[in-house]
Design an enzyme around this catalytic site. Structure first.
Site: not given
Length: 792
Positions: A342, A532-533, A538, A640, A644
């Site tokens: 991952h 998100k985290r 990110k 993901t 969504k």
């Protein structure tokens, strides 16, 4: 439900609380699932092969509506409860989130389990029954504080304790070589042993056609207390050993900044892996008798490196406990195990100090040494390059001595898969380049997917009703039916219906934002969502910088016709990740200033929603207009959340990273906003040295950095964010400065499209229409066909 309320909860309707009604309803719904579960277990035992999915995280969230929806009982339950004066939707809010995961990894595991049940793939999910799970995030003065998550405080009505399914898991001790039947045999004598106790939760597939089991392990000390110490008056000391052993299943991801924290993490990983493998072998022997046939009847999937100790533990069980020859055991192991990678970040590919492994798992270290020897011996024999041998060795001796768990999983697996086309390609070129050269057929791609039952049917019932009305019930069973929406994308009447259901979701989110933060957001604004985290790669920081630049631009020209925006952030930072927590503080400080400024009122609001979890995601995602997927290219394996949000009609602004590439291919380049450097361009910059090809910080970015660095958003501590500003201005490791102008331009393209409602809602409809491929059902079919060799 009345019977459950009376005989299981022990209450009568006159004195029952909403929580009592929730428990009674959950138990009644669970009963409806049990007959399906029993029948499925019988089918599983007769099946040709079963899947065992090992994951340190299962972010399953709330289950009441999930199970009701899949059993097609939601409206029946609603009517039955209404007849008793109870609102089903109120009970939904009573259920705690099962916070057994951190983010995408755990939610992916939950989606996969649901899809396996829906596709009638016989499967067990294996993990840890964390007593507290991931921490609950509290924002005080704009800063993240972590408090224990108490999801089990009022019991869990969905689970069954299996007090007859208990396995011993050992730690430490010594290894003795003895003779048995004239051959040397290694005997591990652990210094301490903890019991793994099974708790089973039914995972109900679509329409109740099949139900699999999620088996979570709880750590229990063999002796509850030292009675001699207790009787002598040392009441606390008598419980010390129990507390230490049972800490294994106490908290998800204990802080690893200390040596004790790192040791607990390794204990957790071995604990659930060993218990799961013991359970698998016991079941196989009971059903099939001969362990040599294990690869024919079982496929194990290791979700990331956390359970990679399974390679050594399965070898130990086969060789030491079941007396199989090494070569046969290795054939069984490599024929049974598969590994999903991952991440491409070396720091996330776990490495454990040899000294820690030697102290905690001495027999496993011996086995790892032997696996490494048989792996490297042919290379030494062929006089391979010494640097190449070092790069493929399981033991990293570059700086200290470490066991590379990613290498162990790769070498011990039948197949190794990436989770998006780009990620898999980069695996072959970067972290596993040399291993790929040795085993060129081992790496395969299986792009992630999401369960539409949760992220469309359940999370967005308004949109689901609209889709069924236009496309028929078939859209509930086959995500590919969504493509028929293409013909309605230019239909103004349908666009209006599509827009109205979004407006209802936005109105609901506006209420949640007001309740949790006190901020009032215009429901007619463009909802720009970054959930998100919190992690530097990110790039929430890039979004915040663009927010500051936009705020500055609006203040400079307040008379312009600015597109109203609501910038919505949510996510948790790891407890010891100080830079990420500083980004949360910056987001909240910027929000405080922007939201209080009358000059930008009605044009820009900034919100950080605390304690992001599955249930909050189910509220935010249906209301999103713009999906922020802006990680540094080459660093997000898949994502993901991007799937969504696109499924629910949000347009993506993102880099060519992870599954964004495949989303662009599906929805069309004109219906997504792509910006920034590509993974190849970033790698080229790094090869020549980034300082030699630094882009000049643009005036707009310099202005935003100056405002942050001067304390405009932190007047009480002007230099609070100096480290964040310095990183962008100096080496810019995550390409924030390099991508800023491209990101700003893409955001203005978003504004332009929003100003053209027909074009915006056309693109929104097409996003929903064209992402059927991202169903986790498709992903599981690919796993079953290409890795597990299972008919689906």
């Amino acid at each position: 439900m009345l019977a459950k309320l009376a005989y299981a909860v022990g209450k009568d309707p006159a004195h029952a609380t909403d929580r009592d009604w929730f428990v009674a309803t959950a138990l009644a719904v669970r009963d409806c699932a049990i007959d399906h579960w029993t029948a499925s277990k019988a089918r599983n035992q007769a099946a040709q092969k079963q899947v065992c999915y090992l994951s340190l995280e299962f972010l399953i969230g709330r289950l009441l509506f999930d199970i009701l929806n899949n059993l097609r009982l939601t409206e029946s339950a609603r009517e039955a409860l209404a007849g008793l004066g109870i609102d089903l939707d109120n009970l939904r809010a009573i259920e705690p989130d099962a916070a057994l995961g951190n983010g995408g990894l755990g939610r992916l595991a939950a989606c996969f389990m649901e899809s396996m049940a829906s596709l009638q793939v016989p499967a067990y999910g294996y993990g840890i029954r964390y007593e507290h799970g991931l921490f609950r995030q509290v924002i005080m003065d704009g800063r993240q504080h972590e408090v224990p998550e108490d999801w089990l405080a009022y019991t869990n009505p969905w689970e069954f304790e299996r007090s007859d399914v208990i396995y011993p898991v050992g730690f430490g001790g010594t290894v003795e070589d003895i003779q048995a039947n004239g051959s040397p045999v290694a005997v591990w004598r652990p210094a301490e042993t903890v019991q793994a106790v099974a708790y089973d939760t039914p995972v109900v597939g679509w329409r109740g056609r099949h139900v699999n089991s999620l088996r979570l392990w709880s750590a229990r000390a063999a002796e509850p207390l030292r009675l001699d110490a207790f009787n002598s008056g040392d009441h606390i000391g008598a419980l010390a050993d129990r507390a230490r052993l049972e800490a294994i299943s106490r908290v998800l991801y204990p802080g690893d900044a200390s040596e004790a924290g790192r040791e607990l993490r390794l204990r957790q990983e071995f604990f659930f892996t060993s218990a799961s493998l013991q359970d698998l072998l016991a079941r196989h022997l009971r059903l099939h008798g001969d362990l040599r046939s294990l690869p024919d009847w079982a496929a194990l999937q290791l979700n990331d490196t956390h359970p990679s100790i399974a390679v050594a533990e399965l070898m130990r069980l086969l060789v030491d406990e079941h007396s199989l020859p090494w070569e046969e055991a290795w054939t069984i192991t490599t024929g049974t195990l598969n590994y999903t990678n991952h991440t491409l970040m070396p720091e996330a590919l776990e490495r454990w100090p040899v000294s820690l492994m030697e102290r905690l798992l001495p027999r496993h270290l011996q086995i790892i040494y032997r696996i490494n020897w048989q792996h490297l011996e042919p290379l030494v024999y062929r006089s391979a390059d010494n640097e190449f041998i070092k790069s493929v060795s399981i033991i990293d001796e570059g700086s200290g001595r470490y066991v590379r768990m990613g290498h162990l999983a790769f070498i011990g697996a039948h197949k190794v898969n990436g989770v998006s086309a780009l990620h898999t390609s980069l695996m072959r070129q970067t972290v596993f380049k040399d291993l790929h050269a040795l085993y060129p057929a081992r790496i395969v791609n299986k792009t992630n997917g999401i369960t539409f039952r949760r992220w469309l049917h359940q999370a967005n019932p308004g949109l689901t009703r609209l889709l069924v009305g236009e496309l028929g019930d078939g859209v509930l069973d086959d995500p590919e039916v969504l493509i028929q929406l293409d013909r309605l994308a230019d239909d103004a009447a349908f666009q209006n219906l599509f827009r109205n259901q979004r407006a209802a979701s936005k109105a609901n989110l506006v209420k949640v934002i007001a309740e949790r933060t006190g901020v009032l957001v215009d429901p007619g604004a463009l909802f720009d969502v970054h959930i998100k985290r919190i992690h530097e790669y990110k790039r929430q920081l890039l979004n915040i910088l663009e927010t500051v630049a936009l705020y500055d631009a609006i203040r400079a020209e307040p008379e312009r016709d600015w597109v109203p925006r609501g910038k919505i952030f949510a996510g948790k930072a790891a407890a010891s990740y100080h830079r990420a927590k500083l980004i949360i503080k910056l987001a909240n400080d910027v929000a405080k200033v922007v939201n209080a400024d009358p000059v930008v009122a009605g044009r820009l609001k900034v919100v950080f929603l605390p304690n992001y979890n599955v249930s909050l995601a189910e509220t935010i995602i249906p209301a999103a207009d713009l999906s922020e997927q802006i990680s540094t290219a080459g660093m997000e394996a898949s994502g993901t959340g991007n799937m969504k949000l696109a499924l629910n009609g949000a347009l993506t602004i993102g880099t060519l990273d992870g599954a964004n590439i495949e989303i662009r291919e599906c929805v069309g380049s004109e219906n997504i906003f792509i910006f920034g450097l590509t993974a190849g361009e970033i790698e080229a910059r790094r090869q020549v040295g980034m300082n030699q090809c630094r882009v000049d910080v643009s005036p707009r970015l310099e202005r935003a950095l100056g405002l942050i660095g001067s304390g405009a958003f932190s007047p009480d501590e002007p230099h609070r964010f100096e480290s964040l500003v310095h990183a962008v201005r100096s080496d810019d490791p995550l390409m924030v400065a390099a991508d800023f102008d491209s990101y700003w331009t893409a955001q203005r393209g978003v504004d332009a499209l929003w100003a053209n409602p027909f074009a915006w809602w056309r693109a929104s409809v097409l996003n929903t229409a064209r992402v059927g491929w991202f169903s986790s059902d498709r992903t599981i079919r690919e796993y079953a066909d290409g890795i597990w060799k299972l008919p689906v």
